[in-house]
Scaffold this motif. Structure first.
Motif, PDB file in Angstrom:
ATOM      1  N   UNK A  12       0.580  -1.450  -0.159  1.00 49.49           N
ATOM      2  CA  UNK A  12      -0.109   0.327   0.138  1.00 49.49           C
ATOM      3  C   UNK A  12       0.843   1.292  -0.048  1.00 49.49           C
ATOM      4  N   UNK A  13       2.010   1.362   0.210  1.00 52.51           N
ATOM      5  CA  UNK A  13       2.639   2.614   0.143  1.00 52.51           C
ATOM      6  C   UNK A  13       3.369   3.189   1.624  1.00 52.51           C
TER       7      UNK A  13
ATOM      8  N   UNK B 211       1.218   5.503   2.408  1.00 48.02           N
ATOM      9  CA  UNK B 211       0.035   5.692   3.452  1.00 48.02           C
ATOM     10  C   UNK B 211      -0.182   4.441   3.922  1.00 48.02           C
ATOM     11  N   UNK B 212      -0.211   3.419   4.566  1.00 45.46           N
ATOM     12  CA  UNK B 212      -0.133   2.443   4.518  1.00 45.46           C
ATOM     13  C   UNK B 212      -0.424   2.968   5.871  1.00 45.46           C
ATOM     14  N   UNK B 213      -1.101   2.422   6.944  1.00 41.67           N
ATOM     15  CA  UNK B 213      -1.004   2.316   8.536  1.00 41.67           C
ATOM     16  C   UNK B 213       0.478   2.079   8.829  1.00 41.67           C
ATOM     17  N   UNK B 214       1.511   0.686   8.327  1.00 41.41           N
ATOM     18  CA  UNK B 214       2.127   0.285   8.454  1.00 41.41           C
ATOM     19  C   UNK B 214       3.472   0.237   8.505  1.00 41.41           C
ATOM     20  N   UNK B 215       3.279   1.870   7.633  1.00 41.95           N
ATOM     21  CA  UNK B 215       4.755   2.147   7.229  1.00 41.95           C
ATOM     22  C   UNK B 215       5.368   3.206   8.270  1.00 41.95           C
ATOM     23  N   UNK B 216       3.940   3.728   9.909  1.00 42.03           N
ATOM     24  CA  UNK B 216       5.502   4.137  10.186  1.00 42.03           C
ATOM     25  C   UNK B 216       5.901   3.051  11.063  1.00 42.03           C
ATOM     26  N   UNK B 217       5.778   1.674  10.839  1.00 41.30           N
ATOM     27  CA  UNK B 217       6.557   1.238  11.807  1.00 41.30           C
ATOM     28  C   UNK B 217       8.075   1.020  11.142  1.00 41.30           C
ATOM     29  N   UNK B 218       8.339   1.986   9.655  1.00 39.65           N
ATOM     30  CA  UNK B 218       9.878   1.676   8.975  1.00 39.65           C
ATOM     31  C   UNK B 218      10.364   2.677   9.057  1.00 39.65           C
TER      32      UNK B 218
ATOM     33  N   UNK C 206       4.248  -8.717  -1.855  1.00 38.43           N
ATOM     34  CA  UNK C 206       2.576  -8.066  -2.606  1.00 38.43           C
ATOM     35  C   UNK C 206       2.543  -7.652  -4.335  1.00 38.43           C
ATOM     36  N   UNK C 207       1.406  -7.187  -4.842  1.00 38.61           N
ATOM     37  CA  UNK C 207       1.097  -6.421  -5.348  1.00 38.61           C
ATOM     38  C   UNK C 207      -0.045  -5.516  -5.449  1.00 38.61           C
ATOM     39  N   UNK C 208       0.046  -3.897  -5.609  1.00 39.56           N
ATOM     40  CA  UNK C 208      -0.635  -2.985  -5.171  1.00 39.56           C
ATOM     41  C   UNK C 208      -1.809  -3.207  -5.963  1.00 39.56           C
ATOM     42  N   UNK C 209      -2.326  -2.996  -5.498  1.00 40.61           N
ATOM     43  CA  UNK C 209      -4.250  -3.779  -6.231  1.00 40.61           C
ATOM     44  C   UNK C 209      -4.062  -2.792  -7.785  1.00 40.61           C
ATOM     45  N   UNK C 210      -5.226  -3.362  -7.880  1.00 36.22           N
ATOM     46  CA  UNK C 210      -5.038  -3.402  -9.608  1.00 36.22           C
ATOM     47  C   UNK C 210      -4.147  -3.491 -10.435  1.00 36.22           C
ATOM     48  N   UNK C 211      -2.753  -3.119  -9.825  1.00 27.67           N
ATOM     49  CA  UNK C 211      -2.131  -4.254 -10.620  1.00 27.67           C
ATOM     50  C   UNK C 211      -1.693  -5.820 -10.923  1.00 27.67           C
TER      51      UNK C 211
ATOM     52  N   UNK D  51       6.598  -2.315 -12.623  1.00 34.24           N
ATOM     53  CA  UNK D  51       7.647  -1.204 -12.181  1.00 34.24           C
ATOM     54  C   UNK D  51       6.547   0.123 -11.640  1.00 34.24           C
ATOM     55  N   UNK D  52       5.024  -0.768 -10.975  1.00 29.66           N
ATOM     56  CA  UNK D  52       3.871  -0.009 -10.613  1.00 29.66           C
ATOM     57  C   UNK D  52       4.177  -0.319  -9.247  1.00 29.66           C
ATOM     58  N   UNK D  53       4.587  -1.369  -8.878  1.00 31.02           N
ATOM     59  CA  UNK D  53       4.775  -1.215  -7.163  1.00 31.02           C
ATOM     60  C   UNK D  53       5.074  -0.172  -6.299  1.00 31.02           C
ATOM     61  N   UNK D  54       4.980  -0.045  -4.804  1.00 32.47           N
ATOM     62  CA  UNK D  54       4.991   0.788  -3.704  1.00 32.47           C
ATOM     63  C   UNK D  54       6.586   0.563  -3.564  1.00 32.47           C
ATOM     64  N   UNK D  55       6.818  -0.154  -3.856  1.00 34.30           N
ATOM     65  CA  UNK D  55       8.786  -0.680  -3.815  1.00 34.30           C
ATOM     66  C   UNK D  55       9.537  -1.123  -4.960  1.00 34.30           C
ATOM     67  N   UNK D  56      11.157  -1.343  -5.568  1.00 34.83           N
ATOM     68  CA  UNK D  56      11.355  -1.429  -6.357  1.00 34.83           C
ATOM     69  C   UNK D  56      12.715  -2.086  -6.002  1.00 34.83           C
TER      70      UNK D  56
END
Length: 312
Positions: free
Chosen positions: A115-116, A118-125, A173-178, A188-193
Motif C-alpha cells: 500500500x505504500x 500511506x499505509x498505516x504500517x509505514x509508520x513502523x519503518x 505483494x502487488x498493489x491493488x489493480x496491478x 514498475x507500478x509497485x510501491x517498492x523497487x
C-alpha cells in the motif's frame, strides 16, 4: 501488574531456545540450575521469529510468543515452574529491528510494500521515501532487474495474502489493480523497487548493514507499545524478573523508549541494556535502567588476558 519475586541476584544462566529445545525442555533443566546455585533464568528472544530460526533475533511479530517453542501456554508453564523453584526469569527483548527476509512472513512489511507510504504500517519503518521516487528499495534480486525479466524470473500469481509477485521462493505483494498487468509493466507500478542486491542504493534504515533486518521506529509511542506487548503481559507473573534490551544503540531515541518500557514492566523488574560503552563513556544517568549487560567488564577482562609481547 504483580510484584516480582524477591530474589537475591547471584548468577543468571542463559538458555538458547530453539525449535527442538523450547519451553518444555527448559523446564526439564530447572532443577539442575537450582543445584548450580543460579538465581535467574535468562531466555533468548521468545517473540515469533522466522520459522526454524536457531537464534530468534529475526523477529517477525512482537505480539506473539513463538509457537514452535510452545506458545504462550508453554511460556506460562515455564514461568510457573520457575516460580515454584524460586527462580526469576529474564527475557531477551528485541525492540530495534524485524526480519524482512521473507516478506510474506512479516504482516506489517507486506502491508507497507503493498500500500505504500500511506499505509498505516509505514509508520513502523524508517524509509527515505524521496530517495527512490516514493518507493521502498528491496534488494533481493540475484541479477539486474532487466536480466531477471528477460529470463522470465518473475511471475504473478494468487497467494494466501492476495495477488503476489514471485521470484523463486520469494513472494511480494502487488498493489491493488496491478495483478492483471504484464509482469514487466506490473513490477514498475509497485510501491517498492526490486533491485539487484549489488546495487548500492538503499533507503530503509537497517540493523547494521543487514538487508534482511530492518529497523523499527520504536520512537513512535504507538509502535513501541505494540513492540512491548510480551514483556508488558509477563509483568503479571511474579517469576518475571525483567528484560534485557537488545542493542539499545539501534534505537533513534533510546531514553524515551526505555522510559516507556519501564512503565510497562514496572519499577520492580530489572531493565538491562546491551550497550557498547567506549573507553571513558558513561551510561546516561537519566536512563531508567539497572545497568548494561557487561561489555565494559568484558573489555577489561580480555585486555587483562593479552600477552603484552604480542600487542604489536
Amino acid at each position: 501488574m504483580a510484584a516480582a519475586l524477591d530474589i537475591t541476584p547471584v548468577a543468571s544462566y542463559r538458555i538458547q531456545l530453539t525449535p527442538s529445545f523450547g519451553f518444555a525442555e527448559t523446564i526439564g533443566v530447572l532443577d539442575h540450575l537450582v543445584d548450580l546455585g543460579v538465581s535467574h533464568l535468562y531466555l533468548s528472544p521468545v517473540a515469533e521469529a522466522v520459522p526454524g530460526s536457531l537464534h530468534g533475533y529475526d523477529v517477525i511479530d512482537h505480539t506473539q510468543v513463538r509457537a514452535d517453542f510452545g506458545g504462550p501456554d508453554g511460556l506460562r508453564s515455564l514461568l510457573d515452574a520457575a516460580y515454584a523453584r524460586g527462580l526469576g526469569v529474564i527475557i531477551d527483548h528485541v525492540p530495534n529491528h524485524m526480519s524482512v527476509a521473507e516478506a510474506h512472513l512479516n504482516q506489517r512489511w507486506w502491508e507497507m510494500l503493498r500500500d505504500g507510504r500511506n499505509s498505516p504500517s509505514a509508520r513502523w519503518f524508517d524509509v527515505d521515501w524521496d530517495a527512490a521516487d516514493g518507493r521502498v528499495v528491496v534488494p533481493k534480486l540475484g541479477d539486474p532487474l532487466d536480466d531477471v525479466l528477460a529470463d522470465g524470473g518473475l511471475s504473478i500469481g494468487d497467494g494466501d495474502l492476495g495477488p503476489e509477485l514471485r521470484y523463486g521462493p520469494l513472494r511480494f505483494p502487488l498493489a491493488p489493480g496491478t495483478e492483471h498487468l504484464d509482469v514487466a509493466d506490473a513490477v514498475h507500478r509497485q510501491h517498492y523497487r526490486l533491485q539487484w542486491w549489488r546495487d548500492p542504493l538503499r533507503n530503509v534504515r537497517r540493523f547494521f548493514t543487514i538487508d534482511d533486518l530492518v529497523a523499527v521506529r520504536a520512537e513512535e509511542p504507538s509502535v513501541a507499545e505494540v513492540i512491548d506487548t510480551i514483556p508488558a503481559g509477563l509483568s503479571e507473573h511474579r517469576a518475571f524478573a525483567g528484560v534485557r534490551v537488545d542493542h539499545v544503540d539501534g534505537l533513534t531515541q533510546p531514553e524515551a523508549y526505555l522510559h516507556g518500557l519501564r512503565q510497562r514492566i514496572g519499577a520492580g523488574r530489572w531493565l538491562l541494556v546491551e550497550k557498547i560503552l567506549a573507553v571513558g563513556e558513561q551510561l546516561p544517568p537519566t536512563w531508567p535502567v539497572e545497568g548494561t549487560t557487561g561489555y565494559e567488564h568484558l573489555r577489561v577482562t580480555e585486555h587483562a588476558l593479552l600477552d603484552p609481547s604480542a600487542e604489536a
